[in-house]
Structures are given as C-alpha cells and as structure tokens.
Write a protein that holds these residues in place. Structure first.
Motif, PDB file in Angstrom:
ATOM      1  N   ALA A 137       6.387 -23.108  31.301  1.00  0.00           N
ATOM      2  CA  ALA A 137       6.942 -22.464  32.500  1.00  0.00           C
ATOM      3  C   ALA A 137       8.199 -23.197  32.971  1.00  0.00           C
ATOM      4  O   ALA A 137       9.199 -22.567  33.344  1.00  0.00           O
ATOM      5  N   THR A 373      15.701 -14.496  40.373  1.00  0.00           N
ATOM      6  CA  THR A 373      14.837 -14.175  41.504  1.00  0.00           C
ATOM      7  C   THR A 373      14.039 -12.906  41.209  1.00  0.00           C
ATOM      8  O   THR A 373      14.498 -12.038  40.457  1.00  0.00           O
ATOM      9  N   SER A 384      11.394 -16.331  29.826  1.00  0.00           N
ATOM     10  CA  SER A 384       9.936 -16.378  29.756  1.00  0.00           C
ATOM     11  C   SER A 384       9.423 -15.664  28.505  1.00  0.00           C
ATOM     12  O   SER A 384       8.456 -16.117  27.879  1.00  0.00           O
ATOM     13  N   GLY A 392       5.373 -14.633  35.904  1.00  0.00           N
ATOM     14  CA  GLY A 392       4.875 -15.219  37.146  1.00  0.00           C
ATOM     15  C   GLY A 392       4.867 -16.735  37.119  1.00  0.00           C
ATOM     16  O   GLY A 392       5.265 -17.392  38.079  1.00  0.00           O
ATOM     17  N   LYS A 393       4.430 -17.320  35.998  1.00  0.00           N
ATOM     18  CA  LYS A 393       4.419 -18.778  35.884  1.00  0.00           C
ATOM     19  C   LYS A 393       5.838 -19.336  35.859  1.00  0.00           C
ATOM     20  O   LYS A 393       6.122 -20.370  36.476  1.00  0.00           O
ATOM     21  N   LEU A 395       8.410 -17.989  37.224  1.00  0.00           N
ATOM     22  CA  LEU A 395       8.945 -17.814  38.576  1.00  0.00           C
ATOM     23  C   LEU A 395       8.485 -18.941  39.495  1.00  0.00           C
ATOM     24  O   LEU A 395       9.286 -19.493  40.263  1.00  0.00           O
ATOM     25  N   ARG A 396       7.204 -19.290  39.430  1.00  0.00           N
ATOM     26  CA  ARG A 396       6.709 -20.384  40.276  1.00  0.00           C
ATOM     27  C   ARG A 396       7.408 -21.708  39.930  1.00  0.00           C
ATOM     28  O   ARG A 396       7.686 -22.511  40.830  1.00  0.00           O
ATOM     29  N   ALA A 397       7.692 -21.918  38.667  1.00  0.00           N
ATOM     30  CA  ALA A 397       8.394 -23.146  38.272  1.00  0.00           C
ATOM     31  C   ALA A 397       9.841 -23.138  38.735  1.00  0.00           C
ATOM     32  O   ALA A 397      10.438 -24.206  38.962  1.00  0.00           O
ATOM     33  N   LEU A 399      10.992 -21.677  41.592  1.00  0.00           N
ATOM     34  CA  LEU A 399      11.161 -21.606  43.047  1.00  0.00           C
ATOM     35  C   LEU A 399      11.847 -22.835  43.651  1.00  0.00           C
ATOM     36  O   LEU A 399      12.763 -22.693  44.472  1.00  0.00           O
TER      37      LEU A 399
END
Length: 446
Positions: A137, A373, A384, A392-393, A395-397, A399
C-alpha cells in the motif's frame, strides 16, 4: 427550457454514464448531446467544436513527449536513471522510497506524463521495494504521489494543454512549475525520512560510483537539457523541442545504449500514437462540453458566485478555485477539467487581476493533487493495480501525504513572487513583462 436546468441535466448525464463505467470522452459527449437536444444548438456545431478542440499546433507537442517516455522505458534506458538515483539517495533513511522520488524528478523532465511515470516506476522499482519488505500500500501511495511531479515540471503535458487552451505562455508555465514541483519532491523525501518505512540500510555510495552512474546516465539526461535549453533560448517551440528530443533518443541514445532495440522502434511509434488517441478524443469532447457550458452562461454564473464571495481579492479567488478544482478533479482527469472550465478560469483571472501563469500553476498543482484523491484518483488507481493492492489500502497510505500537496498549493497561492521568479528572469515576456523604453531591462507588473 431554462439554462440552469439544461446545465444540471448535462452534468447529471455525464455523472450517470461515468459511474456506469463509460469512458470519460463518451460520457462528456452524452451530456453535450443532451444539451443540444434541449437547446437550439445544431449537431453540426457540436461536431465543429470537437474538431476545434484538437485543431491546435501546440497540442502536437503531446505525442512527441509521450514518444520520448515510451522510447525511454521500452528501450530499458531508465534503469541507468534508477541506478543514478540509487547512488545519490539510496543510503538515506527510507532507502528505495527516496529513490522513487528522485527517479520521478529525473524522469518527469523527460516524459511530462504522470501515467508514464507510474508505469515506469512500478516496473523499475515496485519489485525491488516488495523484496525489501515495503508495504504494498505504501509502495503504491509513494509511487503515485511522486508521479504527480510530471504534471508540474517541464515538459508537463498538463501545462501544454493549459497553455494551448487558455492562451497562456507554455514556456512560462514550464518555468513557474519548477518551484512547486521541487517542493512536492522535497516534501515527499522529508515525509519518507521521518514517517515512511525505514527500508534496508545501505552504505553511502562512494564518489567514484556516483561519477560512474552519472556518466552511465549522461545521454538520457541530455533530454531535459535539450527540451529546456531549446525552449528557453527560443530555438524551439515546445513541439519542436519534443521532435528534437525524439531524434536524439533514436539517433544517439538507443544506438549507444541498446542497439538491439532499433528494430522495435516502429512498435514504439504505434504505441505512442495509440496512447495519444486517448487524451486527444477527450480533448475534443471536453471542448464541446466547455463550449456548451459557456453557451448556456454557466461559466458566468459560477464566476459571479465566486466573485460575490471573494470580491476581487486574488488569494480568495484562487482558494475558491482550488476548492472547485479539487472536487472536480476527484471525478475528471486534468485535461478535460482544464478545457471545460477555461472560460471560468479566464473570467476570474481577469476579475482578480491575477497573472495568467500564476493562476495556471496553482490550478495545475491542484489537478495534480486530484490524481491521488478519491473517488477517481487516476494515478493512485493505476499504481494500486500495478502493485497488486486494493485502492482502499493505497488510499489510506496516501492520506498523510496530502499535507505535502496542501502546503505546496498554499505556498504557490500566497508567494507568487517566488513562483514567478524563474520565468521573470528567464522568459520575462511569458509573465507579462515588456522591454523598458530606456532600452535596458524589462518592466514587470506587480
């Protein structure tokens, strides 16, 4: 039917087809045809606007920049740039994540394409990062974030489109994009040093190895020199600089570094043409959509709404434009966004007495941010997929990395003298300067 209702139906139609997975240009055209059916605009006028969108000499620079990146990656020349990046920063905490950022800063000055950067970096550095134990991620997040540098530094394809559509100096946008591009690069390196994975500890490369790696990458590193040198000296237009860079690669770089690839060059030309067809059809569709937006006075309505809040304060106007482009950039790629909203941008640039190059760099930086974003995040989505991790993973990394982009965008808005310093001193005419009547030097607007 009233113009606001038609505009709303056009937008809903575009969003509906977009969420169904219909490609952006066809979703845009669906909205345009809905608008044409509900007004007195003829089909012939729509077709004419599609062709007007692609009928620009400046846009010819795009296929040559894409070809430069394709030739560099397919001929495996980029490995030399990766080795140079590794010898320069591989020993710093964060290891290969630092290499990713430096590699992107080098390669961005050759391709001008964020998507090309993602494809090349995941192929060249994604595997080694996995083998060293980096979280997939994080790999996707840092590669996607670093690739956005290509949208700012020359020869940025986004800047070429903005300059061609908005009648803004492309060379001025190239020069003004250097400061925010470097800020993002350095900011990512700082983030990787303090907050990123440690990576495997490597010894500092000896000076002899750095010199050897630099010499090994010298021929491909001449490409940014050719592009920038030719444009800044006035010898080439951006399109001509792209042609000269392609000739340099085919005539010098590939024969010297990978002679066996010469037989594959026709395939590279075909692939670059295929890749170019994607933004080209999007440019045509976006131009028609933007024309319908202007025809229905949508740009004027939005401009009046923004000026009613911000008045003529340039900082407030740009902040509101950043907010608008951040939201829009979450759903649409930078190229169609620029073309659709250029009438609005021109109106607000004039209302706030803002330098056209300054406004352009702020919005290009904002659109680069939109590439990582949700919910669209094109380059983060690509990274990804290439790395093999869920969006999703990734994206969290990504942020925490948003802070780097927000700081850069705010700095670009509030410190125009720093951002425009380089174009003012290298190409004064690009930012509205004119020769002094006394015959020496230039007079520049505040």
């Amino acid at each position: 039917m009233s113009a606001p209702i038609v505009l709303a139906l056009m937008s809903l139609c575009f969003l509906f087809f977009g969420y169904l997975g219909v490609p952006v240009p066809f979703s845009l055209m669906a909205g345009v045809f809905v608008g044409a059916m509900l007004t007195d605009v003829s089909l012939a006028a729509i077709i004419q606007k599609i062709f007007d969108g692609v009928d620009s000499e400046a846009l010819l620079a795009i296929p040559f920049f894409l070809l430069v990146g394709e030739l560099m990656s397919s001929a495996n020349v980029v490995v030399r740039i990766a080795n140079l990046s590794l010898s320069l920063v591989g020993h710093i905490r964060g290891g290969l994540s630092q290499v990713v950022v430096v590699f992107s800063m080098f390669f961005s000055e050759m391709s001008g394409s964020t998507t090309a950067d993602v494809a090349v970096m995941t192929r060249a550095l994604g595997g080694p990062m996995k083998r060293e134990g980096y979280n997939p991620a994080f790999i996707a997040a840092i590669i996607a974030s670093a690739s956005t540098i290509a949208a700012l530094v020359p020869p940025s394809i986004t800047a070429v489109v903005y300059g061609a559509v908005g009648n803004v100096s492309i060379a001025g946008l190239f020069m003004a994009g250097v400061v925010p591009g470097l800020m993002i690069g350095i900011g990512l390196m700082i983030y990787c040093y303090f907050f990123g994975p440690t990576g495997m500890s490597k010894p500092r490369a000896p000076l002899r190895q750095v010199v050897f790696a630099t010499g090994d990458a010298a021929l491909p590193l001449m490409i940014p020199v050719i592009l920038l040198g030719g444009i800044l000296t006035g010898w080439f237009t951006p399109t001509e600089a792209g042609v000269v860079a392609v000739v340099w690669i085919i005539a010098v770089v590939i024969p010297a570094l990978n002679r066996g690839h010469l037989r594959k060059i026709p395939y590279d030309f075909c692939l670059a043409g295929l890749i170019f067809s994607l933004p080209l059809i999007t440019i045509g569709a976006a131009n028609a959509f933007g024309w319908m937006l202007a025809y229905l006075r949508g740009a004027i309505v939005i401009a009046d709404w923004i000026t009613s809040i911000a008045g003529s304060n340039p900082h407030y106007i740009m902040l509101l434009m950043v907010a608008l482009f951040t939201v829009v950039g979450d759903f649409i790629e930078p190229v169609p966004t620029i073309i659709i909203f250029m009438p609005l941008v021109n109106a607000l640039t004039q209302a706030g007495d803002i330098n056209g190059v300054h406004m352009g760099v702020v919005l290009i930086a904002t659109l680069a941010f939109g590439l990582i974003t949700p919910p669209y995040g094109l380059v983060l989505l690509m990274a990804s997929k290439f790395v093999g991790v869920s969006f999703g993973k990734a994206l969290r990394a990504a942020l925490p990395i948003y802070v780097v982009f927000l700081v850069t965008i705010c700095f670009t808005i509030y410190f125009p003298k720093v951002v425009l310093w380089l174009p003012k001193h290298v190409i004064p005419e690009s930012v509205g300067c004119f020769k002094s009547p006394a015959g020496t030097g230039y007079i520049c607007p505040d």
